[in-house]
Scaffold this motif. Structure first.
Motif, PDB file in Angstrom:
ATOM      1  N   PRO A  29      14.449  65.501  -0.826  1.00  0.00           N
ATOM      2  CA  PRO A  29      15.703  65.799  -0.269  1.00  0.00           C
ATOM      3  C   PRO A  29      15.750  67.412   0.193  1.00  0.00           C
ATOM      4  CG  PRO A  29      15.991  65.416  -2.698  1.00  0.00           C
ATOM      5  CD  PRO A  29      14.354  65.113  -2.315  1.00  0.00           C
ATOM      6  N   THR A  30      16.084  67.573   1.417  1.00  0.00           N
ATOM      7  CA  THR A  30      16.010  69.118   1.679  1.00  0.00           C
ATOM      8  C   THR A  30      16.932  69.261   2.721  1.00  0.00           C
ATOM      9  OG1 THR A  30      13.613  68.530   2.020  1.00  0.00           O
ATOM     10  CG2 THR A  30      14.506  70.324   3.373  1.00  0.00           C
ATOM     11  N   ALA A  31      17.637  70.574   2.277  1.00  0.00           N
ATOM     12  CA  ALA A  31      18.857  71.121   3.379  1.00  0.00           C
ATOM     13  C   ALA A  31      17.812  71.705   4.450  1.00  0.00           C
ATOM     14  CB  ALA A  31      19.401  72.055   2.375  1.00  0.00           C
ATOM     15  N   TYR A  32      18.460  71.483   5.677  1.00  0.00           N
ATOM     16  CA  TYR A  32      17.730  72.440   6.910  1.00  0.00           C
ATOM     17  C   TYR A  32      18.744  73.443   7.500  1.00  0.00           C
ATOM     18  CZ  TYR A  32      14.780  72.396  11.129  1.00  0.00           C
ATOM     19  OH  TYR A  32      13.984  72.781  12.130  1.00  0.00           O
ATOM     20  N   GLU A  33      18.480  74.505   7.423  1.00  0.00           N
ATOM     21  CA  GLU A  33      19.417  75.472   7.678  1.00  0.00           C
ATOM     22  C   GLU A  33      18.714  76.328   9.137  1.00  0.00           C
ATOM     23  OE1 GLU A  33      20.916  78.110   4.602  1.00  0.00           O
ATOM     24  OE2 GLU A  33      21.336  76.323   3.268  1.00  0.00           O
ATOM     25  N   LEU A  34      19.541  76.356  10.315  1.00  0.00           N
ATOM     26  CA  LEU A  34      19.055  77.114  11.236  1.00  0.00           C
ATOM     27  C   LEU A  34      19.671  78.441  11.602  1.00  0.00           C
ATOM     28  CD1 LEU A  34      17.536  76.405  13.938  1.00  0.00           C
ATOM     29  CD2 LEU A  34      19.389  75.562  14.853  1.00  0.00           C
ATOM     30  N   ILE A  35      18.813  79.409  11.560  1.00  0.00           N
ATOM     31  CA  ILE A  35      19.191  80.607  11.987  1.00  0.00           C
ATOM     32  C   ILE A  35      18.854  81.296  12.904  1.00  0.00           C
ATOM     33  CG2 ILE A  35      18.970  83.007  10.588  1.00  0.00           C
ATOM     34  CD1 ILE A  35      18.508  80.710   8.289  1.00  0.00           C
ATOM     35  N   ASN A  36      19.944  82.163  13.500  1.00  0.00           N
ATOM     36  CA  ASN A  36      19.502  82.537  14.848  1.00  0.00           C
ATOM     37  C   ASN A  36      18.464  83.646  14.979  1.00  0.00           C
ATOM     38  OD1 ASN A  36      20.343  82.727  17.706  1.00  0.00           O
ATOM     39  ND2 ASN A  36      21.106  84.804  17.194  1.00  0.00           N
ATOM     40  N   SER A  37      17.623  83.412  16.178  1.00  0.00           N
ATOM     41  CA  SER A  37      16.627  84.308  16.236  1.00  0.00           C
ATOM     42  C   SER A  37      16.074  84.925  17.584  1.00  0.00           C
ATOM     43  CB  SER A  37      15.179  83.282  15.795  1.00  0.00           C
ATOM     44  OG  SER A  37      15.314  82.076  16.899  1.00  0.00           O
ATOM     45  N   GLY A  38      17.307  85.218  18.069  1.00  0.00           N
ATOM     46  CA  GLY A  38      17.049  85.820  19.467  1.00  0.00           C
ATOM     47  C   GLY A  38      17.339  84.760  20.482  1.00  0.00           C
ATOM     48  N   LYS A  39      16.165  84.065  21.246  1.00  0.00           N
ATOM     49  CA  LYS A  39      16.607  83.124  22.079  1.00  0.00           C
ATOM     50  C   LYS A  39      17.017  81.713  21.548  1.00  0.00           C
ATOM     51  CE  LYS A  39      11.885  82.278  23.373  1.00  0.00           C
ATOM     52  NZ  LYS A  39      10.783  83.132  23.617  1.00  0.00           N
ATOM     53  N   ARG A  40      17.578  80.889  22.283  1.00  0.00           N
ATOM     54  CA  ARG A  40      17.810  79.549  22.068  1.00  0.00           C
ATOM     55  C   ARG A  40      16.425  78.792  21.840  1.00  0.00           C
ATOM     56  NH1 ARG A  40      22.320  76.232  24.945  1.00  0.00           N
ATOM     57  NH2 ARG A  40      22.545  75.245  22.818  1.00  0.00           N
ATOM     58  N   THR A  41      16.335  78.038  20.822  1.00  0.00           N
ATOM     59  CA  THR A  41      15.176  77.227  20.393  1.00  0.00           C
ATOM     60  C   THR A  41      15.553  75.983  20.667  1.00  0.00           C
ATOM     61  OG1 THR A  41      16.187  76.920  18.095  1.00  0.00           O
ATOM     62  CG2 THR A  41      14.750  78.724  18.334  1.00  0.00           C
ATOM     63  N   ALA A  42      14.487  74.874  20.569  1.00  0.00           N
ATOM     64  CA  ALA A  42      14.509  73.629  20.897  1.00  0.00           C
ATOM     65  C   ALA A  42      15.455  72.794  19.860  1.00  0.00           C
ATOM     66  CB  ALA A  42      12.986  73.039  20.837  1.00  0.00           C
ATOM     67  N   VAL A  43      15.277  73.405  18.467  1.00  0.00           N
ATOM     68  CA  VAL A  43      15.980  72.611  17.548  1.00  0.00           C
ATOM     69  C   VAL A  43      17.708  72.890  17.854  1.00  0.00           C
ATOM     70  CG1 VAL A  43      16.453  72.588  15.144  1.00  0.00           C
ATOM     71  CG2 VAL A  43      14.250  72.883  15.904  1.00  0.00           C
ATOM     72  N   GLU A  44      17.882  74.006  18.351  1.00  0.00           N
ATOM     73  CA  GLU A  44      19.371  74.337  18.284  1.00  0.00           C
ATOM     74  C   GLU A  44      19.984  73.423  19.425  1.00  0.00           C
ATOM     75  OE1 GLU A  44      19.938  78.626  19.175  1.00  0.00           O
ATOM     76  OE2 GLU A  44      21.685  78.258  19.886  1.00  0.00           O
ATOM     77  N   TYR A  45      18.919  73.381  20.642  1.00  0.00           N
ATOM     78  CA  TYR A  45      19.358  72.656  21.874  1.00  0.00           C
ATOM     79  C   TYR A  45      19.445  71.257  21.655  1.00  0.00           C
ATOM     80  CZ  TYR A  45      19.367  70.502  26.460  1.00  0.00           C
ATOM     81  OH  TYR A  45      19.496  69.821  27.725  1.00  0.00           O
ATOM     82  N   ILE A  46      18.612  70.603  20.744  1.00  0.00           N
ATOM     83  CA  ILE A  46      18.546  69.001  20.645  1.00  0.00           C
ATOM     84  C   ILE A  46      19.618  68.807  19.623  1.00  0.00           C
ATOM     85  CG2 ILE A  46      17.097  67.417  19.531  1.00  0.00           C
ATOM     86  CD1 ILE A  46      14.667  68.849  20.916  1.00  0.00           C
ATOM     87  N   ARG A  76      16.846  69.510  -3.249  1.00  0.00           N
ATOM     88  CA  ARG A  76      15.768  70.198  -4.254  1.00  0.00           C
ATOM     89  C   ARG A  76      15.061  71.313  -3.271  1.00  0.00           C
ATOM     90  NH1 ARG A  76      15.078  65.037  -7.150  1.00  0.00           N
ATOM     91  NH2 ARG A  76      13.482  64.467  -5.805  1.00  0.00           N
ATOM     92  N   TYR A  77      15.022  71.116  -2.133  1.00  0.00           N
ATOM     93  CA  TYR A  77      14.380  72.152  -1.147  1.00  0.00           C
ATOM     94  C   TYR A  77      15.282  72.322  -0.149  1.00  0.00           C
ATOM     95  CZ  TYR A  77       9.489  71.134  -2.907  1.00  0.00           C
ATOM     96  OH  TYR A  77       8.355  71.087  -3.661  1.00  0.00           O
ATOM     97  N   VAL A  78      15.177  73.725   0.411  1.00  0.00           N
ATOM     98  CA  VAL A  78      15.927  74.026   1.445  1.00  0.00           C
ATOM     99  C   VAL A  78      14.928  74.629   2.488  1.00  0.00           C
ATOM    100  CG1 VAL A  78      16.329  76.253   0.236  1.00  0.00           C
ATOM    101  CG2 VAL A  78      17.749  75.594   2.322  1.00  0.00           C
ATOM    102  N   TYR A  79      15.017  74.476   3.902  1.00  0.00           N
ATOM    103  CA  TYR A  79      14.129  74.796   4.883  1.00  0.00           C
ATOM    104  C   TYR A  79      15.032  75.863   5.698  1.00  0.00           C
ATOM    105  CZ  TYR A  79      10.416  74.452   8.338  1.00  0.00           C
ATOM    106  OH  TYR A  79       9.281  74.626   9.240  1.00  0.00           O
ATOM    107  N   LEU A  80      14.622  77.243   5.371  1.00  0.00           N
ATOM    108  CA  LEU A  80      15.118  78.329   6.329  1.00  0.00           C
ATOM    109  C   LEU A  80      14.669  78.416   7.809  1.00  0.00           C
ATOM    110  CD1 LEU A  80      16.088  80.887   3.261  1.00  0.00           C
ATOM    111  CD2 LEU A  80      17.573  78.973   4.421  1.00  0.00           C
ATOM    112  N   GLU A  81      15.037  77.863   8.653  1.00  0.00           N
ATOM    113  CA  GLU A  81      14.434  77.654   9.797  1.00  0.00           C
ATOM    114  C   GLU A  81      14.853  78.604  11.155  1.00  0.00           C
ATOM    115  OE1 GLU A  81      11.984  76.857  11.787  1.00  0.00           O
ATOM    116  OE2 GLU A  81      12.077  74.679  12.091  1.00  0.00           O
ATOM    117  N   ALA A  82      13.954  79.602  11.735  1.00  0.00           N
ATOM    118  CA  ALA A  82      14.303  80.347  12.850  1.00  0.00           C
ATOM    119  C   ALA A  82      14.121  79.526  14.245  1.00  0.00           C
ATOM    120  CB  ALA A  82      13.496  81.553  13.062  1.00  0.00           C
ATOM    121  N   GLY A  83      13.500  78.434  14.211  1.00  0.00           N
ATOM    122  CA  GLY A  83      13.156  77.471  15.307  1.00  0.00           C
ATOM    123  C   GLY A  83      11.646  77.917  15.661  1.00  0.00           C
ATOM    124  N   SER A  84      11.009  76.847  16.324  1.00  0.00           N
ATOM    125  CA  SER A  84       9.634  76.901  16.546  1.00  0.00           C
ATOM    126  C   SER A  84       9.502  77.886  17.532  1.00  0.00           C
ATOM    127  CB  SER A  84       9.146  75.336  17.052  1.00  0.00           C
ATOM    128  OG  SER A  84       7.716  75.615  17.516  1.00  0.00           O
TER     129      SER A  84
END
Ligand SMILES: CC(C)=CCC/C(C)=C/CC/C(C)=C/CC/C(C)=C/COP(=O)(O)OP(=O)(O)O
Ligand SMILES: O=P(O)(O)OC[C@@H](O)CO
Ligand SMILES: [Mg+2]
Length: 251
Positions: free
Chosen positions: A128-145, A172-180
């Motif tokens: 069980p994982t929380a997925y958190e998207l953090i801004n990283s400059g330009k728009r990413t595929a994850v943000e768009y999708i 129990r896990y958290v994924y801090l994601e800037a986007g691919s």
């Protein structure tokens, strides 16, 4: 829900090595050997974990490719899904994610309802994982999708409060994601705030291209560092090893 075998193995490895080096493999390839070759190279040169995922995944050969990869490497091979349609057999576990920083019900509950029954019927382990998207400059595929706004990069407390909520909900896990392919990785403050406020295992990825960039994130409290896009262009065993030693702070 009890901790499964793969999660327990990852936790034990984190305890031993300080942090783990994960390589993300892109399943969107019709080349039968690409996934196998990339996974084997990573495994031979210090990776601890192979993640398989893409924001699109339309590869009907994937179950066979994952089975071949599992035969070749002894590392855990974990599904990192962009949606329920990507739940296919053969993985050791799935990061069962909820996009907690977004407000799109599709990624908060709908994909989980559709994917959950598949995970159960396959008997697949879920982390069980929380997925958190953090801004990283330009728009990413994850943000768009996902159609969600990322957390502003200069507001680390905003990711922290999402992490607190996720932990209280049992993740129990958290994924801090800037986007691919992000221009800039998740700022260290976001990692440090979640580390201070929760006991969750912190994964971070997106735009990490140098071992030093991995090392500072481990120092801030990240326990799993993910790199993906880098290895699509660079097939460098030496650089893989440099990443591994920058991440394995306990040796
Ligand atoms: C629990 C289940 C079954 C699904 C979870 C679904 C959720 C919440 C997804 C979060 C939003 C999302 C679209 C995530 C994608 C994550 C991912 C696999 C990223 C890596 O793919 P990219 O590298 O961005 O793909 P491209 O290279 O195609 O851009
Ligand atoms: O492809 P990169 O930029 O390494 O990002 C990895 C992962 O966090 C993407 O979801
Ligand atoms: Mg990508």
């Amino acid at each position: 829900m009890q901790i499964g075998k793969t999660e327990a193995r990852l936790n034990a490895e984190i305890e031993k090595r300080g942090a783990l080096f994960a390589v993300l493999l892109d399943p969107d390839t019709s080349d039968d050997n690409a996934l196998l070759k990339a996974g084997a190279l990573a495994a031979e040169n210090g990776a601890d974990l192979l993640l398989v995922g893409g924001s699109f995944m339309g590869n009907f050969k994937l179950p066979a490719q994952v089975a071949a990869l599992k035969k070749e490497v002894s590392l855990p091979v974990v599904l990192f899904p962009g949606g329920a349609s990507q739940v296919v057999p053969g993985f050791d576990a799935i990061l069962f994610m909820t996009l907690v920083t977004g407000r799109n019900p599709n990624y908060l509950i709908d994909e989980q309802v559709r994917g959950g029954v598949l995970v159960k019927s396959l008997g697949m382990e879920a982390i069980p994982t929380a997925y958190e998207l953090i801004n990283s400059g330009k728009r990413t595929a994850v943000e768009y999708i996902s159609g969600t706004f990322p957390v502003p990069e200069n507001k680390p407390k905003l990711s922290m409060v999402h992490s607190i909520a996720a932990e209280l909900m049992g993740m129990r896990y958290v994924y801090l994601e800037a986007g691919s392919g992000a221009e800039t990785p998740v700022p260290v403050e976001h990692i440090a705030y979640t580390r201070k406020a929760t006991e969750m295992t912190i994964i971070t990825g997106g735009g990490i291209r140098e071992p030093e960039s991995a090392a500072v994130r481990v120092a801030a409290g990240a326990q799993i560092i993910v790199t993906g896009t880098l290895w699509e262009k660079v097939k460098d065993p030496g650089l893989l090893k440099e990443f591994a030693s920058a991440i394995h702070v306990k040796g």
